[in-house]
Design a protein around this motif. Structure first.
Motif, short mmCIF file in Angstrom:
data_model
loop_
_atom_site.label_atom_id
_atom_site.label_comp_id
_atom_site.label_asym_id
_atom_site.label_seq_id
_atom_site.Cartn_x
_atom_site.Cartn_y
_atom_site.Cartn_z
N GLN A 1 57.70 -10.06 -0.30
CA GLN A 1 57.62 -8.91 0.60
C GLN A 1 57.89 -9.33 2.04
O GLN A 1 57.27 -10.27 2.55
N THR B 1 57.81 -7.49 5.77
CA THR B 1 57.42 -6.31 6.51
C THR B 1 57.65 -6.56 7.99
O THR B 1 57.11 -7.51 8.56
N VAL C 1 61.23 -5.61 -0.32
CA VAL C 1 61.00 -6.75 -1.18
C VAL C 1 62.33 -7.44 -1.39
O VAL C 1 63.32 -6.80 -1.76
N THR D 1 63.57 -1.22 -1.25
CA THR D 1 62.48 -0.43 -0.70
C THR D 1 62.07 0.58 -1.77
O THR D 1 62.93 1.10 -2.49
#
Length: 113
Positions: A108, A110, A92, A40
Motif C-alpha cells: 500500500q 498512501t 496498492v 485503487t
C-alpha cells in the motif's frame, strides 16, 4: 513455489519519495520481463512500469519523469523508485512477471498531506 513479495510502501506527503521492492523466489527474474501495476478500490489495475530482460524500461505517461524502474538480477529483485509523489498515486502496488500468472500480494502506498 513461485512467490513475488512487494515491500516499501507506506504513508508519505505529496512531493515525497518511496522505493518499492519486489523480491522473487522460485523463479529467476533474469528470465522474465517484469512489470509494476497499481490499483485503487473500484478501479481496474493500471500498468505503471515495465523492464525487459535486456534492461529496457517503460513508464506510463502518468508517472514518466517521476518514477524509475530497475532490476538487480543477482538479488532477484525488481525496484520502483517513486519521487515527487502525488495524491493520485495512492494505490496498492503490485509486481508481475510478464506472460505468467505470477503476482505479488501488493504493498500500500498512501500519499496524503
Amino acid at each position: 513455489q513461485v512467490q513475488l513479495v512487494e515491500s516499501g510502501g507506506g504513508l508519505v506527503q505529496p512531493g515525497g519519495s518511496l522505493r518499492l521492492s519486489c523480491a522473487a523466489s522460485g523463479m529467476m527474474i533474469r528470465d522474465y520481463d517484469m512489470t509494476w501495476y497499481r490499483q485503487t478500490p473500484g478501479k481496474e489495475r493500471e500498468l505503471i512500469a515495465g523492464i525487459t530482460t535486456t534492461n529496457v524500461a517503460h513508464l506510463a505517461d502518468d508517472v514518466k519523469g517521476r518514477f524509475t524502474v530497475s532490476r538487480n538480477n543477482t538479488q532477484n529483485t525488481v525496484f520502483l523508485q517513486m519521487t515527487n509523489l502525488k495524491t493520485t498515486d495512492t494505490a496498492v502496488y503490485y509486481c508481475k512477471a510478464i506472460a505468467t500468472h505470477y503476482w505479488g500480494r501488493g504493498t500500500q502506498v498512501t500519499v496524503s498531506p
